[in-house]
Write an enzyme that holds these catalytic residues in place. Structure first.
Site, short mmCIF file in Angstrom:
data_model
loop_
_atom_site.label_atom_id
_atom_site.label_comp_id
_atom_site.label_asym_id
_atom_site.label_seq_id
_atom_site.Cartn_x
_atom_site.Cartn_y
_atom_site.Cartn_z
N LYS A 1 -2.11 -52.49 -44.83
CA LYS A 1 -1.67 -51.08 -44.43
C LYS A 1 -1.16 -51.15 -42.86
O LYS A 1 -2.34 -51.03 -41.94
CB LYS A 1 -3.50 -50.29 -44.14
CG LYS A 1 -2.96 -48.71 -43.80
CD LYS A 1 -4.78 -48.08 -43.32
CE LYS A 1 -4.67 -47.93 -41.61
NZ LYS A 1 -3.39 -47.66 -40.89
N GLY B 1 0.24 -44.77 -43.42
CA GLY B 1 -1.10 -44.51 -43.17
C GLY B 1 -2.03 -44.22 -42.39
O GLY B 1 -2.08 -45.23 -41.77
N ASP B 2 -2.41 -43.78 -41.44
CA ASP B 2 -3.79 -43.44 -41.26
C ASP B 2 -5.09 -44.16 -41.36
O ASP B 2 -5.16 -44.11 -42.79
CB ASP B 2 -4.07 -41.99 -40.48
CG ASP B 2 -4.41 -40.90 -41.53
OD1 ASP B 2 -5.07 -40.78 -42.39
OD2 ASP B 2 -4.22 -39.31 -40.94
N GLY B 3 -6.21 -44.28 -40.36
CA GLY B 3 -7.25 -44.69 -40.67
C GLY B 3 -7.95 -43.45 -41.67
O GLY B 3 -8.76 -44.23 -43.39
N PRO B 4 -8.27 -42.37 -41.36
CA PRO B 4 -8.91 -41.62 -43.02
C PRO B 4 -8.60 -41.52 -43.95
O PRO B 4 -9.19 -41.97 -44.80
CB PRO B 4 -9.39 -39.56 -41.83
CG PRO B 4 -8.61 -40.43 -40.36
CD PRO B 4 -7.90 -41.85 -40.41
N VAL C 1 -5.43 -43.76 -45.78
CA VAL C 1 -5.80 -44.88 -46.48
C VAL C 1 -6.71 -45.91 -46.15
O VAL C 1 -7.50 -46.66 -46.87
CB VAL C 1 -4.21 -45.10 -45.37
CG1 VAL C 1 -4.03 -47.22 -46.35
CG2 VAL C 1 -3.53 -44.62 -46.59
N GLY C 2 -6.88 -46.25 -44.14
CA GLY C 2 -7.90 -47.40 -44.34
C GLY C 2 -9.26 -46.62 -45.10
O GLY C 2 -9.87 -48.60 -44.96
N GLU D 1 -11.30 -59.36 -35.95
CA GLU D 1 -10.73 -59.01 -34.23
C GLU D 1 -10.41 -57.43 -34.09
O GLU D 1 -9.35 -57.71 -34.19
CB GLU D 1 -8.54 -60.09 -34.71
CG GLU D 1 -8.81 -60.87 -33.00
CD GLU D 1 -7.79 -59.46 -32.82
OE1 GLU D 1 -7.98 -59.04 -31.71
OE2 GLU D 1 -6.58 -59.78 -33.22
N CYS E 1 -5.40 -57.59 -26.72
CA CYS E 1 -6.68 -57.66 -26.81
C CYS E 1 -7.31 -58.68 -26.60
O CYS E 1 -7.98 -58.75 -25.58
CB CYS E 1 -7.02 -57.76 -28.26
SG CYS E 1 -6.08 -58.96 -29.41
N GLU F 1 -12.17 -52.16 -22.60
CA GLU F 1 -11.01 -52.75 -22.17
C GLU F 1 -9.78 -51.25 -22.12
O GLU F 1 -10.24 -50.56 -22.18
CB GLU F 1 -10.61 -53.11 -23.99
CG GLU F 1 -9.50 -53.71 -24.41
CD GLU F 1 -9.85 -53.72 -25.46
OE1 GLU F 1 -8.73 -55.20 -25.79
OE2 GLU F 1 -10.36 -53.07 -26.36
#
Length: 478
Positions: free
Chosen positions: A170, A201-204, A206-207, A245, A279, A378
Protein backbone atom coordinates in the site's frame (compact mmCIF):
# COMPACT_ATOMS: atom_id res chain seq x y z
CA UNK A 1 -3.79 13.45 -16.68
CA UNK A 2 -3.05 10.06 -15.15
CA UNK A 3 -5.82 7.65 -14.22
CA UNK A 4 -5.02 4.52 -12.28
CA UNK A 5 -8.34 2.90 -11.45
CA UNK A 6 -7.36 -0.75 -10.97
CA UNK A 7 -5.27 -2.65 -8.45
CA UNK A 8 -2.75 -5.40 -9.11
CA UNK A 9 -4.06 -8.51 -7.36
CA UNK A 10 -3.24 -12.14 -8.09
CA UNK A 11 -1.30 -11.25 -11.23
CA UNK A 12 -4.19 -9.31 -12.79
CA UNK A 13 -5.34 -5.70 -12.94
CA UNK A 14 -8.52 -5.78 -10.90
CA UNK A 15 -11.33 -3.28 -10.45
CA UNK A 16 -11.83 -2.13 -6.85
CA UNK A 17 -14.72 -3.37 -4.78
CA UNK A 18 -16.02 0.17 -4.36
CA UNK A 19 -16.04 3.06 -6.81
CA UNK A 20 -14.06 5.71 -4.95
CA UNK A 21 -11.21 7.83 -6.27
CA UNK A 22 -8.62 10.26 -4.93
CA UNK A 23 -7.36 13.33 -6.78
CA UNK A 24 -3.56 13.57 -6.72
CA UNK A 25 -2.47 17.21 -6.71
CA UNK A 26 0.77 18.31 -8.34
CA UNK A 27 2.37 20.38 -5.55
CA UNK A 28 4.18 22.63 -8.03
CA UNK A 29 0.97 23.79 -9.72
CA UNK A 30 -1.71 23.01 -7.11
CA UNK A 31 -3.65 21.38 -9.94
CA UNK A 32 -4.92 17.82 -10.20
CA UNK A 33 -2.35 15.60 -11.89
CA UNK A 34 -4.36 12.40 -11.85
CA UNK A 35 -6.82 10.12 -10.14
CA UNK A 36 -6.32 6.80 -8.39
CA UNK A 37 -8.82 4.31 -7.10
CA UNK A 38 -9.15 4.10 -3.33
CA UNK A 39 -9.31 0.62 -1.92
CA UNK A 40 -11.30 -0.83 0.95
CA UNK A 41 -11.18 -3.75 3.35
CA UNK A 42 -12.73 -5.91 0.64
CA UNK A 43 -9.80 -5.19 -1.69
CA UNK A 44 -7.38 -5.99 1.12
CA UNK A 45 -9.16 -9.32 1.60
CA UNK A 46 -8.69 -10.18 -2.09
CA UNK A 47 -5.02 -9.19 -2.09
CA UNK A 48 -4.25 -11.13 1.09
CA UNK A 49 -6.09 -14.16 -0.26
CA UNK A 50 -3.99 -14.01 -3.43
CA UNK A 51 -0.80 -13.66 -1.42
CA UNK A 52 -1.71 -16.57 0.84
CA UNK A 53 -2.50 -18.76 -2.16
CA UNK A 54 0.88 -17.95 -3.71
CA UNK A 55 2.91 -18.40 -0.53
CA UNK A 56 3.36 -22.20 -0.48
CA UNK A 57 4.94 -22.31 -3.93
CA UNK A 58 6.96 -19.10 -3.68
CA UNK A 59 8.30 -19.93 -0.20
CA UNK A 60 9.50 -23.25 -1.64
CA UNK A 61 11.17 -21.62 -4.66
CA UNK A 62 14.89 -22.05 -5.08
CA UNK A 63 17.52 -19.42 -4.60
CA UNK A 64 18.02 -19.38 -8.36
CA UNK A 65 14.29 -18.90 -8.97
CA UNK A 66 14.37 -15.78 -6.82
CA UNK A 67 17.59 -14.50 -8.36
CA UNK A 68 16.11 -14.92 -11.84
CA UNK A 69 13.03 -12.93 -10.85
CA UNK A 70 15.04 -10.13 -9.25
CA UNK A 71 17.26 -9.88 -12.31
CA UNK A 72 14.19 -9.74 -14.55
CA UNK A 73 12.79 -6.96 -12.35
CA UNK A 74 16.07 -5.06 -12.63
CA UNK A 75 15.94 -5.24 -16.42
CA UNK A 76 12.32 -4.04 -16.48
CA UNK A 77 13.02 -1.33 -13.89
CA UNK A 78 15.87 0.14 -15.91
CA UNK A 79 13.62 0.35 -18.97
CA UNK A 80 11.02 2.32 -16.99
CA UNK A 81 13.40 4.60 -15.08
CA UNK A 82 12.27 7.65 -17.03
CA UNK A 83 8.61 6.90 -16.34
CA UNK A 84 9.32 6.55 -12.63
CA UNK A 85 11.15 9.89 -12.59
CA UNK A 86 8.29 11.67 -14.34
CA UNK A 87 5.81 10.19 -11.88
CA UNK A 88 7.89 11.34 -8.91
CA UNK A 89 8.03 14.91 -10.17
CA UNK A 90 4.29 15.02 -10.76
CA UNK A 91 3.16 13.47 -7.50
CA UNK A 92 5.55 14.94 -4.93
CA UNK A 93 7.41 17.73 -6.72
CA UNK A 94 10.91 16.28 -6.78
CA UNK A 95 13.15 18.29 -9.13
CA UNK A 96 13.87 16.40 -12.34
CA UNK A 97 17.55 15.98 -11.44
CA UNK A 98 16.63 14.45 -8.07
CA UNK A 99 13.75 12.35 -9.37
CA UNK A 100 15.71 10.86 -12.26
CA UNK A 101 18.88 10.76 -10.17
CA UNK A 102 18.96 9.72 -6.54
CA UNK A 103 15.24 8.96 -6.12
CA UNK A 104 15.10 6.41 -8.96
CA UNK A 105 18.68 5.21 -8.52
CA UNK A 106 18.03 4.27 -4.90
CA UNK A 107 15.60 1.65 -6.17
CA UNK A 108 18.26 0.21 -8.46
CA UNK A 109 20.83 0.29 -5.67
CA UNK A 110 18.61 -1.64 -3.28
CA UNK A 111 17.67 -4.14 -5.98
CA UNK A 112 21.25 -4.89 -6.99
CA UNK A 113 22.19 -5.12 -3.30
CA UNK A 114 19.37 -7.61 -2.69
CA UNK A 115 20.62 -9.70 -5.61
CA UNK A 116 24.16 -9.79 -4.24
CA UNK A 117 23.00 -10.59 -0.71
CA UNK A 118 20.72 -13.38 -1.91
CA UNK A 119 23.54 -15.10 -3.77
CA UNK A 120 25.27 -16.04 -0.52
CA UNK A 121 22.65 -15.59 2.20
CA UNK A 122 22.76 -18.44 4.73
CA UNK A 123 19.20 -19.75 5.03
CA UNK A 124 20.48 -22.87 6.83
CA UNK A 125 23.26 -23.38 9.34
CA UNK A 126 24.48 -26.50 11.14
CA UNK A 127 25.30 -26.10 14.83
CA UNK A 128 26.39 -29.39 16.31
CA UNK A 129 23.47 -31.80 16.22
CA UNK A 130 20.99 -29.08 15.30
CA UNK A 131 20.04 -27.37 12.08
CA UNK A 132 19.13 -23.68 12.25
CA UNK A 133 16.76 -22.77 9.44
CA UNK A 134 15.62 -19.29 8.38
CA UNK A 135 12.26 -19.55 6.66
CA UNK A 136 10.05 -16.90 5.02
CA UNK A 137 7.62 -15.45 7.54
CA UNK A 138 4.62 -15.49 5.21
CA UNK A 139 2.37 -12.77 3.81
CA UNK A 140 3.81 -9.31 4.37
CA UNK A 141 1.84 -6.06 4.39
CA UNK A 142 4.06 -3.21 3.23
CA UNK A 143 2.98 0.38 3.87
CA UNK A 144 5.18 3.08 2.36
CA UNK A 145 5.36 6.91 2.57
CA UNK A 146 5.33 9.68 -0.02
CA UNK A 147 8.68 11.37 0.53
CA UNK A 148 11.10 8.78 -0.92
CA UNK A 149 8.63 6.49 -2.71
CA UNK A 150 11.02 4.27 -4.65
CA UNK A 151 13.50 3.94 -1.82
CA UNK A 152 10.88 2.76 0.62
CA UNK A 153 9.14 0.43 -1.80
CA UNK A 154 12.50 -1.07 -2.78
CA UNK A 155 13.79 -1.69 0.76
CA UNK A 156 10.63 -3.62 1.57
CA UNK A 157 9.56 -5.44 -1.59
CA UNK A 158 12.95 -6.73 -2.76
CA UNK A 159 14.12 -8.33 0.53
CA UNK A 160 10.65 -9.78 1.05
CA UNK A 161 10.64 -11.43 -2.38
CA UNK A 162 14.25 -12.56 -1.98
CA UNK A 163 13.36 -14.16 1.35
CA UNK A 164 10.50 -16.14 -0.17
CA UNK A 165 7.63 -14.04 1.19
CA UNK A 166 4.56 -12.85 -0.65
CA UNK A 167 3.48 -9.23 -0.38
CA UNK A 168 0.68 -6.69 -0.38
CA UNK A 169 1.90 -3.13 -0.98
CA UNK A 170 0.00 0.00 0.00
CA UNK A 171 1.80 3.14 -1.17
CA UNK A 172 0.89 6.55 0.19
CA UNK A 173 -2.14 8.04 -1.51
CA UNK A 174 -0.07 11.20 -1.95
CA UNK A 175 2.50 9.45 -4.12
CA UNK A 176 0.59 6.60 -5.80
CA UNK A 177 1.91 7.05 -9.33
CA UNK A 178 5.29 5.47 -8.63
CA UNK A 179 3.64 2.53 -6.90
CA UNK A 180 1.48 1.94 -9.94
CA UNK A 181 4.42 2.10 -12.36
CA UNK A 182 6.34 -0.20 -10.02
CA UNK A 183 3.52 -2.75 -10.21
CA UNK A 184 3.64 -2.53 -14.01
CA UNK A 185 7.38 -3.22 -13.82
CA UNK A 186 6.89 -6.35 -11.72
CA UNK A 187 4.10 -7.52 -14.00
CA UNK A 188 6.36 -7.11 -17.04
CA UNK A 189 9.15 -8.94 -15.19
CA UNK A 190 6.92 -11.99 -14.77
CA UNK A 191 6.37 -12.00 -11.03
CA UNK A 192 4.28 -15.10 -10.24
CA UNK A 193 0.59 -14.43 -9.60
CA UNK A 194 -0.07 -13.40 -6.02
CA UNK A 195 3.57 -12.99 -5.01
CA UNK A 196 3.26 -9.21 -5.32
CA UNK A 197 -0.04 -7.35 -4.95
CA UNK A 198 -0.84 -3.63 -4.98
CA UNK A 199 -3.82 -1.94 -3.34
CA UNK A 200 -3.98 1.85 -3.39
CA UNK A 201 -5.73 3.73 -0.63
CA UNK A 202 -5.53 5.77 2.53
CA UNK A 203 -4.65 4.70 6.05
CA UNK A 204 -8.13 4.17 7.50
CA UNK A 205 -9.53 2.33 4.46
CA UNK A 206 -6.55 0.16 3.50
CA UNK A 207 -3.70 0.59 5.99
CA UNK A 208 -5.79 -0.28 9.04
CA UNK A 209 -7.46 -3.42 7.63
CA UNK A 210 -4.13 -4.56 6.19
CA UNK A 211 -2.33 -4.22 9.51
CA UNK A 212 -5.16 -5.95 11.39
CA UNK A 213 -5.77 -8.70 8.82
CA UNK A 214 -5.49 -12.23 10.29
CA UNK A 215 -4.03 -13.47 7.01
CA UNK A 216 -1.05 -11.10 7.22
CA UNK A 217 2.00 -12.41 9.08
CA UNK A 218 3.97 -9.19 9.34
CA UNK A 219 3.65 -5.48 8.71
CA UNK A 220 6.51 -3.26 7.59
CA UNK A 221 5.66 0.42 7.89
CA UNK A 222 7.52 3.65 7.15
CA UNK A 223 5.94 6.94 8.15
CA UNK A 224 5.16 9.12 11.12
CA UNK A 225 5.53 7.94 14.70
CA UNK A 226 1.86 8.76 15.30
CA UNK A 227 0.72 6.50 12.45
CA UNK A 228 3.21 3.82 13.49
CA UNK A 229 1.65 3.61 16.94
CA UNK A 230 -1.80 3.13 15.42
CA UNK A 231 -0.54 0.41 13.10
CA UNK A 232 1.08 -1.42 16.02
CA UNK A 233 -2.22 -1.26 17.93
CA UNK A 234 -4.13 -2.63 14.94
CA UNK A 235 -1.64 -5.47 14.54
CA UNK A 236 -1.42 -6.38 18.23
CA UNK A 237 -4.50 -8.63 18.31
CA UNK A 238 -2.93 -10.89 15.69
CA UNK A 239 0.43 -11.03 17.48
CA UNK A 240 2.03 -10.42 14.10
CA UNK A 241 5.51 -9.01 13.62
CA UNK A 242 5.61 -5.24 13.13
CA UNK A 243 8.68 -3.38 11.92
CA UNK A 244 8.68 0.38 11.72
CA UNK A 245 10.88 3.17 10.38
CA UNK A 246 9.40 6.30 11.90
CA UNK A 247 10.26 9.93 12.61
CA UNK A 248 13.61 11.54 13.28
CA UNK A 249 15.27 14.67 14.59
CA UNK A 250 18.81 13.80 13.73
CA UNK A 251 21.85 15.57 15.20
CA UNK A 252 24.79 16.66 13.06
CA UNK A 253 27.82 17.32 15.25
CA UNK A 254 30.37 19.53 13.49
CA UNK A 255 33.68 19.15 15.27
CA UNK A 256 36.01 22.05 16.02
CA UNK A 257 38.75 21.29 13.51
CA UNK A 258 39.78 21.78 9.89
CA UNK A 259 37.24 22.78 7.20
CA UNK A 260 34.72 23.81 9.82
CA UNK A 261 32.93 26.26 7.51
CA UNK A 262 32.83 23.70 4.71
CA UNK A 263 31.25 21.10 6.99
CA UNK A 264 28.63 23.60 8.16
CA UNK A 265 27.80 24.38 4.52
CA UNK A 266 27.54 20.68 3.67
CA UNK A 267 25.19 20.15 6.59
CA UNK A 268 22.86 22.91 5.42
CA UNK A 269 22.95 21.68 1.82
CA UNK A 270 22.11 18.16 2.97
CA UNK A 271 19.20 19.45 5.04
CA UNK A 272 17.71 21.18 2.01
CA UNK A 273 17.76 18.05 -0.17
CA UNK A 274 14.33 16.70 -1.15
CA UNK A 275 12.92 19.98 0.23
CA UNK A 276 13.81 18.78 3.73
CA UNK A 277 11.34 15.90 3.47
CA UNK A 278 13.66 13.21 4.78
CA UNK A 279 13.14 11.41 8.09
CA UNK A 280 16.90 11.03 8.65
CA UNK A 281 17.78 14.61 7.63
CA UNK A 282 20.51 16.34 9.71
CA UNK A 283 18.04 18.85 11.12
CA UNK A 284 19.88 19.70 14.37
CA UNK A 285 23.38 20.98 13.63
CA UNK A 286 25.63 21.29 16.67
CA UNK A 287 28.63 23.63 16.48
CA UNK A 288 31.09 25.00 19.08
CA UNK A 289 29.66 28.10 20.77
CA UNK A 290 32.98 29.85 20.18
CA UNK A 291 32.48 29.48 16.41
CA UNK A 292 28.77 30.24 16.21
CA UNK A 293 29.30 33.47 14.23
CA UNK A 294 31.46 31.62 11.70
CA UNK A 295 28.82 28.90 11.43
CA UNK A 296 26.10 31.49 10.83
CA UNK A 297 27.96 33.03 7.91
CA UNK A 298 28.71 29.66 6.32
CA UNK A 299 25.09 28.54 6.78
CA UNK A 300 23.69 31.78 5.33
CA UNK A 301 25.86 31.42 2.24
CA UNK A 302 24.90 27.76 1.76
CA UNK A 303 21.20 28.55 2.11
CA UNK A 304 21.50 31.29 -0.51
CA UNK A 305 22.72 28.69 -3.01
CA UNK A 306 19.64 26.49 -2.51
CA UNK A 307 17.55 27.55 -5.49
CA UNK A 308 13.80 26.96 -5.35
CA UNK A 309 11.37 26.71 -8.23
CA UNK A 310 9.63 24.67 -10.89
CA UNK A 311 10.89 21.08 -10.51
CA UNK A 312 11.18 20.86 -14.29
CA UNK A 313 13.93 23.51 -14.11
CA UNK A 314 17.49 23.22 -12.84
CA UNK A 315 16.71 23.87 -9.17
CA UNK A 316 17.75 22.36 -5.86
CA UNK A 317 14.35 22.50 -4.18
CA UNK A 318 10.92 21.88 -5.57
CA UNK A 319 7.75 22.31 -3.51
CA UNK A 320 6.79 20.36 -0.42
CA UNK A 321 4.20 17.70 -1.01
CA UNK A 322 0.87 19.28 -0.04
CA UNK A 323 -0.97 22.26 1.40
CA UNK A 324 -1.24 20.87 4.93
CA UNK A 325 2.48 20.11 4.97
CA UNK A 326 3.20 23.66 3.76
CA UNK A 327 1.00 25.13 6.49
CA UNK A 328 2.65 23.04 9.21
CA UNK A 329 6.13 24.10 8.13
CA UNK A 330 5.09 27.75 8.06
CA UNK A 331 3.68 27.47 11.58
CA UNK A 332 6.90 25.89 12.88
CA UNK A 333 9.07 28.55 11.23
CA UNK A 334 6.95 31.19 12.94
CA UNK A 335 7.28 29.25 16.20
CA UNK A 336 11.06 29.41 15.89
CA UNK A 337 10.90 33.18 15.45
CA UNK A 338 8.49 33.56 18.37
CA UNK A 339 10.66 31.45 20.68
CA UNK A 340 13.68 33.66 20.06
CA UNK A 341 15.92 31.71 17.68
CA UNK A 342 18.07 33.79 15.34
CA UNK A 343 16.67 33.72 11.81
CA UNK A 344 19.73 33.39 9.58
CA UNK A 345 18.04 32.75 6.23
CA UNK A 346 14.57 32.25 4.82
CA UNK A 347 11.51 32.63 7.01
CA UNK A 348 7.79 32.42 6.48
CA UNK A 349 6.02 32.76 3.15
CA UNK A 350 6.86 31.59 -0.34
CA UNK A 351 10.12 32.52 -2.04
CA UNK A 352 9.98 35.68 -4.15
CA UNK A 353 8.32 35.20 -7.54
CA UNK A 354 6.54 31.97 -6.60
CA UNK A 355 2.90 32.76 -5.96
CA UNK A 356 1.56 29.28 -6.68
CA UNK A 357 2.76 25.92 -5.49
CA UNK A 358 3.76 24.70 -2.05
CA UNK A 359 7.20 26.26 -2.09
CA UNK A 360 9.04 26.94 1.17
CA UNK A 361 11.95 29.34 1.62
CA UNK A 362 15.18 27.54 2.58
CA UNK A 363 15.39 28.49 6.24
CA UNK A 364 18.16 28.42 8.82
CA UNK A 365 17.90 29.23 12.52
CA UNK A 366 20.90 29.74 14.81
CA UNK A 367 21.33 30.11 18.57
CA UNK A 368 18.70 27.44 18.99
CA UNK A 369 18.38 25.70 22.34
CA UNK A 370 17.30 22.11 22.63
CA UNK A 371 14.10 22.98 24.49
CA UNK A 372 12.73 25.03 21.58
CA UNK A 373 9.93 23.53 19.50
CA UNK A 374 12.00 23.62 16.31
CA UNK A 375 14.67 21.54 18.05
CA UNK A 376 12.21 18.96 19.37
CA UNK A 377 9.62 18.41 16.62
CA UNK A 378 10.19 16.93 13.19
CA UNK A 379 9.52 19.83 10.80
CA UNK A 380 9.83 17.82 7.58
CA UNK A 381 10.73 20.83 5.48
CA UNK A 382 13.85 22.76 4.42
CA UNK A 383 14.53 24.16 7.88
CA UNK A 384 17.94 23.73 9.54
CA UNK A 385 18.57 24.56 13.19
CA UNK A 386 21.99 25.37 14.65
CA UNK A 387 22.66 24.69 18.33
CA UNK A 388 25.82 25.51 20.25
CA UNK A 389 27.98 23.35 22.51
CA UNK A 390 30.92 24.07 24.81
CA UNK A 391 32.69 20.71 24.52
CA UNK A 392 32.20 17.32 22.89
CA UNK A 393 30.61 15.80 25.97
CA UNK A 394 27.93 18.48 25.92
CA UNK A 395 27.47 18.02 22.17
CA UNK A 396 26.78 14.31 22.66
CA UNK A 397 24.43 15.03 25.57
CA UNK A 398 22.41 17.49 23.47
CA UNK A 399 22.45 15.17 20.47
CA UNK A 400 20.98 12.30 22.49
CA UNK A 401 18.41 14.50 24.25
CA UNK A 402 15.56 13.61 21.89
CA UNK A 403 12.76 11.07 21.77
CA UNK A 404 14.02 10.02 18.34
CA UNK A 405 17.03 7.95 17.34
CA UNK A 406 16.88 7.32 13.61
CA UNK A 407 20.17 8.80 12.42
CA UNK A 408 23.14 10.91 13.42
CA UNK A 409 25.97 12.67 11.65
CA UNK A 410 29.50 13.64 12.62
CA UNK A 411 31.70 15.94 10.52
CA UNK A 412 35.39 16.51 11.20
CA UNK A 413 38.89 16.10 9.82
CA UNK A 414 40.10 14.09 12.82
CA UNK A 415 38.71 10.66 11.95
CA UNK A 416 39.53 9.11 15.31
CA UNK A 417 37.68 11.90 17.10
CA UNK A 418 34.70 11.54 14.74
CA UNK A 419 34.63 7.77 15.29
CA UNK A 420 34.60 8.23 19.06
CA UNK A 421 31.65 10.63 18.85
CA UNK A 422 29.75 8.35 16.45
CA UNK A 423 29.96 5.48 18.93
CA UNK A 424 28.30 7.61 21.61
CA UNK A 425 25.26 8.67 19.57
CA UNK A 426 22.02 6.82 20.36
CA UNK A 427 20.86 6.29 16.80
CA UNK A 428 20.46 3.37 14.45
CA UNK A 429 22.60 4.88 11.69
CA UNK A 430 25.48 7.34 12.11
CA UNK A 431 27.32 8.79 9.11
CA UNK A 432 30.84 10.13 9.46
CA UNK A 433 31.70 12.78 6.86
CA UNK A 434 28.74 11.91 4.61
CA UNK A 435 29.41 8.17 4.61
CA UNK A 436 26.93 6.12 2.58
CA UNK A 437 26.55 2.36 2.21
CA UNK A 438 23.73 0.29 0.69
CA UNK A 439 24.90 -2.64 2.82
CA UNK A 440 24.72 -0.89 6.19
CA UNK A 441 21.63 -1.27 8.41
CA UNK A 442 19.06 1.53 8.54
CA UNK A 443 16.48 1.92 11.28
CA UNK A 444 15.88 3.64 14.57
CA UNK A 445 16.26 3.64 18.31
CA UNK A 446 13.55 4.91 20.67
CA UNK A 447 10.47 6.43 18.96
CA UNK A 448 12.14 6.18 15.56
CA UNK A 449 11.00 2.59 15.27
CA UNK A 450 12.29 -0.96 15.36
CA UNK A 451 13.77 -3.43 12.94
CA UNK A 452 16.38 -2.70 10.29
CA UNK A 453 16.33 -2.31 6.52
CA UNK A 454 19.05 -2.13 3.79
CA UNK A 455 21.53 -4.82 2.79
CA UNK A 456 21.49 -8.23 4.44
CA UNK A 457 19.88 -6.68 7.52
CA UNK A 458 16.76 -6.05 5.44
CA UNK A 459 16.31 -9.80 5.00
CA UNK A 460 16.13 -10.72 8.69
CA UNK A 461 12.74 -9.22 9.51
CA UNK A 462 11.13 -11.29 6.74
CA UNK A 463 12.41 -14.57 8.14
CA UNK A 464 11.38 -16.90 10.95
CA UNK A 465 14.09 -18.86 12.75
CA UNK A 466 13.52 -22.58 13.30
CA UNK A 467 15.75 -24.89 15.28
CA UNK A 468 15.63 -28.56 14.23
CA UNK A 469 17.13 -30.47 17.14
CA UNK A 470 18.55 -33.94 16.65
CA UNK A 471 19.04 -33.20 12.95
CA UNK A 472 22.41 -34.96 13.01
CA UNK A 473 22.19 -37.59 15.78
CA UNK A 474 25.46 -38.43 17.45
CA UNK A 475 27.10 -35.06 16.75
CA UNK A 476 28.01 -33.17 19.87
CA UNK A 477 26.32 -29.86 20.52
CA UNK A 478 28.73 -26.92 20.99
Amino acid sequence: MREYLKFYIGGRWTAPAESRTFDVVNPATEEVAGRVALGSAADVDKAVEAARKAFPSWSASTRQDRLDLLQSILDAYQKRAGDLAAALTEEMGAPASLAGGFQVQLGIGHLTTAIEVLKDFAFEERRGASLIVKEPIGVCGLITPWNWPMNQIAVKVFPALASGCTTVLKPSERSPFTGQVFAEILDAAGVPAGVFNLVQGDGPSVGAPLSAHPGVDMISFTGSTRAGIEIARNAAAGVKRVTQELGGKSPNIVLDDADFAGNVAKGVTSMMGNSGQTCSAPSRMLVPNARMDEAIEAAREAASQATVGDPADDVVLGPVVAADQFDRIQALIQKGIDEGATLVAGGTGRPDGLEKGYYVRPTVFANVTNDMTIAREEIFGPVATILGYDDVDQAVEIANDTEYGLAGFVAGADLDAARAVARRLRAGSVAINDGFDFGAPFGGYKKSGNGREWGEFGFHDYLEIKGILGYAPGEAAP
